[in-house]
Design an enzyme around this catalytic site. Structure first.
Site, PDB file in Angstrom:
ATOM      1  N   GLU A  43     -21.538 103.619  54.757  1.00 37.68           N
ATOM      2  CA  GLU A  43     -20.186 104.125  54.182  1.00 37.68           C
ATOM      3  C   GLU A  43     -19.883 105.100  55.163  1.00 37.68           C
ATOM      4  O   GLU A  43     -20.679 106.330  55.103  1.00 37.68           O
ATOM      5  CB  GLU A  43     -20.436 104.541  52.589  1.00 37.68           C
ATOM      6  CG  GLU A  43     -19.305 105.331  52.210  1.00 37.68           C
ATOM      7  CD  GLU A  43     -19.640 106.252  50.898  1.00 37.68           C
ATOM      8  OE1 GLU A  43     -19.085 107.259  50.860  1.00 37.68           O
ATOM      9  OE2 GLU A  43     -20.442 105.853  50.121  1.00 37.68           O
ATOM     10  N   LYS A 132     -20.349 104.229  41.006  1.00 37.78           N
ATOM     11  CA  LYS A 132     -21.159 105.447  41.817  1.00 37.78           C
ATOM     12  C   LYS A 132     -21.325 106.730  40.798  1.00 37.78           C
ATOM     13  O   LYS A 132     -20.052 107.164  40.480  1.00 37.78           O
ATOM     14  CB  LYS A 132     -20.524 105.701  43.042  1.00 37.78           C
ATOM     15  CG  LYS A 132     -21.122 107.018  43.647  1.00 37.78           C
ATOM     16  CD  LYS A 132     -20.499 107.448  44.995  1.00 37.78           C
ATOM     17  CE  LYS A 132     -19.427 108.575  44.603  1.00 37.78           C
ATOM     18  NZ  LYS A 132     -18.699 108.850  46.054  1.00 37.78           N
TER      19      LYS A 132
END
Length: 216
Positions: A43, A132
């Site tokens: 990411e 998340k």
């Protein structure tokens, strides 16, 4: 990559490496080291200047064997920027229905950031591929994750924020679909630090996560 594809990818790897720094000059080099150590999901935070170019570079360099997403996606415009750069998934720090809607329009699955039970449930109902839980360490770490999973065992969670090597097994044993790590994994590698040391840390994180691959 659609929602279920991203979930499968997380189950197959169990680890997301977060690239965030003052600039993205070393993102591609670090990504190459991480990939060589076995990290397949990366990411790149859009708050880092040059992140979009880095996403494109990493995608070209590592090919389809690496899943490269854009992180810190907060605005609808961020979705388009990330999609145009070649990101294969998005990661948000917050729950923004408009961002989720645009991501679906662009065909990008989202790991949506949330913290409270209400936010986590909302993110899942809006179509997140996974949620998340951030910042996990600041609110109790593994104890908080277990408390969240008790009433919502069906939601795939990715604890993020202060996840160290010793935490990987604890989170995955408690049912997390994956863990995401930034500084504990990257260290100072993105600021000119040793890439050899990064390789060592990455191998350790991968080994810890590998024990739980496909175990859900």
């Amino acid at each position: 990559m659609i929602q279920h594809d991203l979930q499968d990818t997380l189950i197959e790897n169990r680890l997301v490496a977060i690239l965030r720094a003052a600039d993205a000059n070393r993102f591609a080099d670090a990504a190459t080291v991480l990939h060589a150590a076995g990290v397949r999901v990366l990411e790149a935070a859009l708050t880092t200047p040059g992140a979009t170019d880095a996403i494109s570079t990493i995608r070209k360099k590592l090919g389809d064997d690496a899943h490269v997403g854009a992180g810190t996606v907060r605005e609808v415009s961020d979705v388009d920027i990330a999609a145009d750069a070649g990101a294969t998934f998005l990661v948000t720090p917050t729950v923004n229905p408009l961002v989720m809607e645009r991501a679906h329009e662009r065909g990008l699955p989202v790991i949506c950031g949330a913290l409270t039970p209400t936010e986590i449930d909302q993110a899942w109902r809006l179509g997140a591929a996974a949620v998340k839980v951030f910042p996990i360490a600041a609110v109790g770490g593994i104890a908080y994750l277990r408390a969240i999973r008790a009433p919502m065992p069906d939601i795939p969670l990715v604890p993020t924020g202060g996840v160290h090597l010793a935490d990987v097994a604890k989170y995955l044993e408690s049912g997390s679909i994956a863990v995401a790590a930034a500084t504990p994994l990257l260290g100072d590698a993105l600021a000119g630090g040793s890439l050899a040391d990064l390789a060592t840390r990455a191998s350790e994180f991968v080994a810890a996560a590998a024990k739980y691959v496909s175990r859900l």
